[in-house]
Design a protein around this motif. Structure first.
Motif, PDB file in Angstrom:
ATOM      1  N   PHE A  55       0.804  -1.224   0.000  1.00  0.00           N
ATOM      2  CA  PHE A  55       0.000   0.000   0.000  1.00  0.00           C
ATOM      3  C   PHE A  55       0.837   1.273   0.000  1.00  0.00           C
ATOM      4  O   PHE A  55       0.269   2.376  -0.023  1.00  0.00           O
ATOM      5  CB  PHE A  55      -0.932   0.001   1.218  1.00  0.00           C
ATOM      6  N   SER A  56       2.174   1.130   0.033  1.00  0.00           N
ATOM      7  CA  SER A  56       3.076   2.305   0.067  1.00  0.00           C
ATOM      8  C   SER A  56       2.692   3.266   1.188  1.00  0.00           C
ATOM      9  O   SER A  56       2.728   4.487   1.028  1.00  0.00           O
ATOM     10  CB  SER A  56       3.057   3.033  -1.285  1.00  0.00           C
ATOM     11  N   LEU A  57       2.278   2.698   2.307  1.00  0.00           N
ATOM     12  CA  LEU A  57       1.849   3.499   3.447  1.00  0.00           C
ATOM     13  C   LEU A  57       2.513   2.945   4.711  1.00  0.00           C
ATOM     14  O   LEU A  57       1.890   2.242   5.496  1.00  0.00           O
ATOM     15  CB  LEU A  57       0.322   3.453   3.586  1.00  0.00           C
ATOM     16  N   PRO A  58       3.778   3.260   4.924  1.00  0.00           N
ATOM     17  CA  PRO A  58       4.485   2.684   6.083  1.00  0.00           C
ATOM     18  C   PRO A  58       3.946   3.205   7.408  1.00  0.00           C
ATOM     19  O   PRO A  58       3.641   4.389   7.539  1.00  0.00           O
ATOM     20  CB  PRO A  58       5.932   3.137   5.852  1.00  0.00           C
ATOM     21  N   PHE A  59       3.803   2.297   8.357  1.00  0.00           N
ATOM     22  CA  PHE A  59       3.403   2.670   9.710  1.00  0.00           C
ATOM     23  C   PHE A  59       4.663   2.951  10.519  1.00  0.00           C
ATOM     24  O   PHE A  59       5.475   2.051  10.739  1.00  0.00           O
ATOM     25  CB  PHE A  59       2.593   1.542  10.373  1.00  0.00           C
ATOM     26  N   VAL A  60       4.814   4.182  10.981  1.00  0.00           N
ATOM     27  CA  VAL A  60       6.056   4.574  11.646  1.00  0.00           C
ATOM     28  C   VAL A  60       6.204   3.918  13.014  1.00  0.00           C
ATOM     29  O   VAL A  60       7.311   3.842  13.557  1.00  0.00           O
ATOM     30  CB  VAL A  60       6.131   6.110  11.800  1.00  0.00           C
ATOM     31  N   TRP A  61       5.113   3.428  13.565  1.00  0.00           N
ATOM     32  CA  TRP A  61       5.164   2.870  14.914  1.00  0.00           C
ATOM     33  C   TRP A  61       5.522   1.387  14.937  1.00  0.00           C
ATOM     34  O   TRP A  61       5.725   0.811  16.004  1.00  0.00           O
ATOM     35  CB  TRP A  61       3.817   3.065  15.627  1.00  0.00           C
ATOM     36  N   VAL A  62       5.599   0.746  13.767  1.00  0.00           N
ATOM     37  CA  VAL A  62       5.810  -0.693  13.725  1.00  0.00           C
ATOM     38  C   VAL A  62       7.125  -1.087  14.402  1.00  0.00           C
ATOM     39  O   VAL A  62       7.167  -1.985  15.246  1.00  0.00           O
ATOM     40  CB  VAL A  62       5.777  -1.194  12.263  1.00  0.00           C
ATOM     41  N   ASP A  63       8.217  -0.412  14.031  1.00  0.00           N
ATOM     42  CA  ASP A  63       9.522  -0.770  14.595  1.00  0.00           C
ATOM     43  C   ASP A  63       9.546  -0.581  16.103  1.00  0.00           C
ATOM     44  O   ASP A  63      10.153  -1.384  16.829  1.00  0.00           O
ATOM     45  CB  ASP A  63      10.619   0.074  13.955  1.00  0.00           C
ATOM     46  N   GLU A  64       8.884   0.469  16.584  1.00  0.00           N
ATOM     47  CA  GLU A  64       8.892   0.745  18.016  1.00  0.00           C
ATOM     48  C   GLU A  64       8.105  -0.312  18.783  1.00  0.00           C
ATOM     49  O   GLU A  64       8.535  -0.790  19.835  1.00  0.00           O
ATOM     50  CB  GLU A  64       8.319   2.137  18.275  1.00  0.00           C
ATOM     51  N   VAL A  65       6.946  -0.679  18.265  1.00  0.00           N
ATOM     52  CA  VAL A  65       6.135  -1.710  18.913  1.00  0.00           C
ATOM     53  C   VAL A  65       6.887  -3.041  18.904  1.00  0.00           C
ATOM     54  O   VAL A  65       6.930  -3.754  19.917  1.00  0.00           O
ATOM     55  CB  VAL A  65       4.777  -1.857  18.193  1.00  0.00           C
ATOM     56  N   ALA A  66       7.483  -3.372  17.761  1.00  0.00           N
ATOM     57  CA  ALA A  66       8.246  -4.618  17.672  1.00  0.00           C
ATOM     58  C   ALA A  66       9.428  -4.607  18.631  1.00  0.00           C
ATOM     59  O   ALA A  66       9.756  -5.629  19.237  1.00  0.00           O
ATOM     60  CB  ALA A  66       8.723  -4.832  16.235  1.00  0.00           C
ATOM     61  N   SER A  67      10.087  -3.456  18.787  1.00  0.00           N
ATOM     62  CA  SER A  67      11.228  -3.349  19.692  1.00  0.00           C
ATOM     63  C   SER A  67      10.810  -3.587  21.144  1.00  0.00           C
ATOM     64  O   SER A  67      11.518  -4.263  21.899  1.00  0.00           O
ATOM     65  CB  SER A  67      11.873  -1.968  19.552  1.00  0.00           C
ATOM     66  N   ILE A  68       9.665  -3.035  21.536  1.00  0.00           N
ATOM     67  CA  ILE A  68       9.160  -3.247  22.904  1.00  0.00           C
ATOM     68  C   ILE A  68       8.862  -4.732  23.129  1.00  0.00           C
ATOM     69  O   ILE A  68       9.271  -5.335  24.127  1.00  0.00           O
ATOM     70  CB  ILE A  68       7.906  -2.396  23.157  1.00  0.00           C
ATOM     71  N   ALA A  69       8.139  -5.338  22.178  1.00  0.00           N
ATOM     72  CA  ALA A  69       7.801  -6.753  22.318  1.00  0.00           C
ATOM     73  C   ALA A  69       9.055  -7.622  22.305  1.00  0.00           C
ATOM     74  O   ALA A  69       9.137  -8.643  23.012  1.00  0.00           O
ATOM     75  CB  ALA A  69       6.859  -7.170  21.181  1.00  0.00           C
ATOM     76  N   PHE A  70      10.055  -7.202  21.542  1.00  0.00           N
ATOM     77  CA  PHE A  70      11.275  -8.002  21.377  1.00  0.00           C
ATOM     78  C   PHE A  70      12.065  -8.098  22.679  1.00  0.00           C
ATOM     79  O   PHE A  70      12.522  -9.179  23.059  1.00  0.00           O
ATOM     80  CB  PHE A  70      12.124  -7.366  20.278  1.00  0.00           C
ATOM     81  N   ILE A  71      12.244  -6.984  23.395  1.00  0.00           N
ATOM     82  CA  ILE A  71      13.023  -7.028  24.629  1.00  0.00           C
ATOM     83  C   ILE A  71      12.281  -7.831  25.697  1.00  0.00           C
ATOM     84  O   ILE A  71      12.907  -8.558  26.488  1.00  0.00           O
ATOM     85  CB  ILE A  71      13.352  -5.601  25.127  1.00  0.00           C
ATOM     86  N   TRP A  72      10.946  -7.738  25.702  1.00  0.00           N
ATOM     87  CA  TRP A  72      10.172  -8.568  26.631  1.00  0.00           C
ATOM     88  C   TRP A  72      10.295 -10.046  26.259  1.00  0.00           C
ATOM     89  O   TRP A  72      10.432 -10.907  27.143  1.00  0.00           O
ATOM     90  CB  TRP A  72       8.709  -8.130  26.643  1.00  0.00           C
ATOM     91  N   LEU A  73      10.269 -10.346  24.962  1.00  0.00           N
ATOM     92  CA  LEU A  73      10.463 -11.722  24.519  1.00  0.00           C
ATOM     93  C   LEU A  73      11.835 -12.234  24.944  1.00  0.00           C
ATOM     94  O   LEU A  73      11.969 -13.363  25.427  1.00  0.00           O
ATOM     95  CB  LEU A  73      10.323 -11.799  22.996  1.00  0.00           C
ATOM     96  N   ALA A  74      12.864 -11.406  24.768  1.00  0.00           N
ATOM     97  CA  ALA A  74      14.222 -11.821  25.111  1.00  0.00           C
ATOM     98  C   ALA A  74      14.336 -12.171  26.592  1.00  0.00           C
ATOM     99  O   ALA A  74      14.890 -13.213  26.955  1.00  0.00           O
ATOM    100  CB  ALA A  74      15.209 -10.710  24.746  1.00  0.00           C
ATOM    101  N   MET A  75      13.809 -11.320  27.463  1.00  0.00           N
ATOM    102  CA  MET A  75      13.979 -11.541  28.896  1.00  0.00           C
ATOM    103  C   MET A  75      13.080 -12.662  29.420  1.00  0.00           C
ATOM    104  O   MET A  75      13.507 -13.468  30.255  1.00  0.00           O
ATOM    105  CB  MET A  75      13.710 -10.244  29.657  1.00  0.00           C
ATOM    106  N   LEU A  76      11.849 -12.744  28.923  1.00  0.00           N
ATOM    107  CA  LEU A  76      10.993 -13.860  29.331  1.00  0.00           C
ATOM    108  C   LEU A  76      11.535 -15.173  28.772  1.00  0.00           C
ATOM    109  O   LEU A  76      11.498 -16.209  29.443  1.00  0.00           O
ATOM    110  CB  LEU A  76       9.550 -13.627  28.857  1.00  0.00           C
ATOM    111  N   GLY A  77      12.042 -15.132  27.532  1.00  0.00           N
ATOM    112  CA  GLY A  77      12.646 -16.330  26.947  1.00  0.00           C
ATOM    113  C   GLY A  77      13.865 -16.775  27.725  1.00  0.00           C
ATOM    114  O   GLY A  77      14.095 -17.977  27.908  1.00  0.00           O
TER     115      GLY A  77
END
Length: 622
Positions: A55-77
């Motif tokens: 759609f050529s419509l990038p969501f600017v918040w995607v990387d930030e949301v993924a980054s938050i989920a990623f650090i929680w995944l890392a520590m819980l993992g």
């Protein structure tokens, strides 16, 4: 270990007393959350890919949301990995001890881990409080929402470690181990004023000595680095420990590393669907009738399957059961099969989507696209070296009853294997061609593998898929904690001025870049034996890559030399962890296989020398 550890629970990292300790019931809610986070990260990243490219419509918040989920995944993992005893550790020396001494040393190792985690709780909380005053760019929320995961993960790991200590250790061992840990801490504290004046000797005492002792005692590698760095900062410097938390956060938070859990999941899907087996069958139909053909099939399968799984253990576990019975019938000795399997896995580690290459690109600032492009070629050089040796050793192969497969059979197997065969080339073309990032390609590859697996290869049940998500979380957590503590240790080394002095020393070595390459090969082969791939790279890349650049060595060329040398060390007995994994997969005694592997390792070393001396092999595809 990952390439750090395996997705199949080959327990090279477990003690002999507790080879398959399952996750405890109290951790089930954490496992559910971690599995949901893996699925959520993939979903968010897929949403970002669709919005950007469709759609050529990038969501600017995607990387930030993924980054938050990623650090929680890392520590819980990481906490799940503690609960399951899946953090990578060296058990060679512990295994040599008497049963009674081993019990005490394992209790001591656990209390050392608990001491490190206990000391890091307050700095982690302080770090989260400090970050609460910083607001994120896209979501406009306090950054503490993200970094609080570090404190939560540390507390969980501490509680689980203490629980396991008191569940399995004898009280007398616990008391004695506590006295040892406490006594050492008190001694270093009393010697603090003296230690602060020792300069580089503190590197020898803490960042080498303590780390080495912890490795011998079977402390997980992540916590070996953490203990050494923490002791170095507390007893020989005035740097607050909260800085170490910041460095760990930096080591675990690179957006490039988002692709690590996704490629780990891709390896699980490969195992579950049989996509790797389809590739093996296709190559066997093409080459199985020629002398040394099954060796070619084994090596070629590892080369192609690595382009899907990104995991050496997954590759070996896919290939060995499919080929070993026929190879044994043709007269191959089990020890030679193990030698070929393990060195073939080492050969294939530069084939995209290698997690090692992704991590190296992150910590050393090297183009992932360049690494992926060069990796295919470099693995091809090593493939030729091993195939040549295999052909020479197959002179006495029993070819009775071996027939060429009919074209109809080859065509049928090719149709079944085609969807799996194209996947590594899709990954390489997309990343290497700059069409998409490694993270974006990893999400597309997972979706592709799931759909193809369900439609053509038998599918995956919901229960099995949930288990795969939990395994992905645990393995990713174990990997990322290693990266965090190793980066903290590398930072501590650079702050002492050691990196600067090392660079000056290396630059003045006679022979220029050739001597530096020789030193690099020796260093990374040794580190590959002891530390496994990822920690060795994270620890040494910040020191070695700037020196290489100053000597005019191309980053991608140097990366190929580093990764290849490290993988040769990983498979080299008597310490190399990968060698023991291969022995376990092939059900062959390490003592039996140890003598047979050296000709194959020498073939790899010859290939490595060629790669080091001919930069064009790595750079012509850039």
């Amino acid at each position: 270990m990952v390439d750090v550890v395996d997705t199949l629970h080959i327990p090279e990292n477990l003690s002999e007393n507790e080879d398959a300790r399952p996750g405890s019931a109290i951790m089930r809610p954490v496992e559910i959350v971690a599995a949901a986070l893996v699925a959520f990260i993939i979903g968010v990243l897929l949403l970002g890919v669709v919005s950007r490219y469709v759609f050529s419509l990038p969501f600017v918040w995607v990387d930030e949301v993924a980054s938050i989920a990623f650090i929680w995944l890392a520590m819980l993992g990481a906490a799940i990995a503690v609960d399951r005893n899946e953090h990578l550790r060296l058990t060679l020396f512990v295994g040599m001890m008497s049963a009674r001494l081993r019990e005490f040393v394992e209790t001591l190792a656990l209390l050392a881990v608990a001491a490190f985690l206990g000391a890091m709780v307050a700095p982690a909380i302080e770090y989260a409080v400090e970050e609460s005053y910083v607001t994120s760019a896209a979501l406009n929320i306090p950054v503490s929402w993200r970094v609080s995961a570090i404190a939560v993960g540390i507390v969980l790991m501490l509680l689980l470690t203490l629980r396991y200590v008191f569940k399995t250790g004898r009280l007398v061992d616990i008391a004695a181990a506590a006295l040892v840990v406490g006594g050492l801490g008190l001694a270093f504290w009393l010697l603090g004023p003296t230690l602060k004046g020792l300069g580089y000797y503190n590197i020898l005492i803490f960042l080498i000595g303590i780390v080495a002792v912890c490795l011998v005692a079977g402390v997980p590698i992540a916590f070996c680095f953490g203990l050494g760095t923490l002791a170095f900062l507390v007893f020989s410097t005035s740097v607050p420990t909260v800085v170490m938390i910041g460095r760990m956060d930096e080591g675990m938070s690179s957006l490039i590393l988002l692709s690590v859990p996704i490629f780990v999941l891709l390896g699980c899907i490969l195992d579950a669907t049989g996509m790797g087996k389809a590739i093996v069958d296709f190559l066997a139909s093409l080459l199985g009738h020629v002398r040394a053909g099954m060796s070619y099939v084994l090596l070629g399968s590892l080369y192609l399957v690595s382009g899907i799984s990104g995991s050496k253990v997954s590759d070996m576990a896919t290939v060995a059961p499919a080929l070993f019975p026929e190879m044994k019938r043709r007269g191959y000795k089990p020890k030679d099969l193990i030698a070929l399997l393990s060195t073939g896995a080492a050969m294939a580690d530069t084939v995209p989507p290698s997690i090692v290459l992704i991590v190296l690109g992150s910590v050393a600032g090297v183009s992932i696209a360049g690494l992926f492009n060069a990796g295919f070629v470099i693995a091809g050089v090593l493939l030729v070296a091993l195939a040549g040796l295999a052909r020479w050793k197959a002179a006495a192969e029993d070819m009775k009853g071996v027939r060429r497969a009919p074209l109809a059979v080859i065509g049928k197997v090719a149709i079944v294997a085609a969807p799996a065969l194209v996947l590594p080339f899709i990954i390489r073309a997309a990343v290497g061609g700059g069409v998409a990032t490694a993270t974006e390609v990893s999400t597309i590859a997972v979706l592709y593998a799931l759909v193809i697996g369900i439609v053509l290869y038998g599918g995956i049940g919901l229960r099995k898929f949930y288990q795969m998500l939990v395994e992905t979380a645990a393995l990713s957590g174990a990997i990322l904690v290693i990266l965090g503590t190793a980066l903290a240790m590398a930072w501590a080394l650079t702050q002492t001025g050691f990196a600067r002095d090392l660079a000056v020393f290396m630059a003045n070595l006679p022979g220029g870049w050739l001597t530096f390459m020789a030193v690099t090969i020796v260093v990374f082969m040794i580190l590959g034996c002891v530390l496994e791939g990822l920690p060795a790279i994270v620890l040494m890349a910040p020191l070695m890559f700037p020196i290489a650049k100053n000597l005019g060595i191309n980053d991608v060329h140097y990366s190929m030399v580093v990764v290849t040398a490290m993988n040769i060390g990983l498979m080299a007995p008597p310490i190399g962890i990968g060698f023991y994994i291969a022995c376990k997969i092939g059900n062959v005694s390490p003592d039996e296989a140890m003598g047979a592997i050296w000709p194959y390792l020498i073939a790899l070393i010859v290939g490595l020398v060629v790669i080091a001396l001919v930069p064009g092999l790595s750079t012509w595809v850039l």
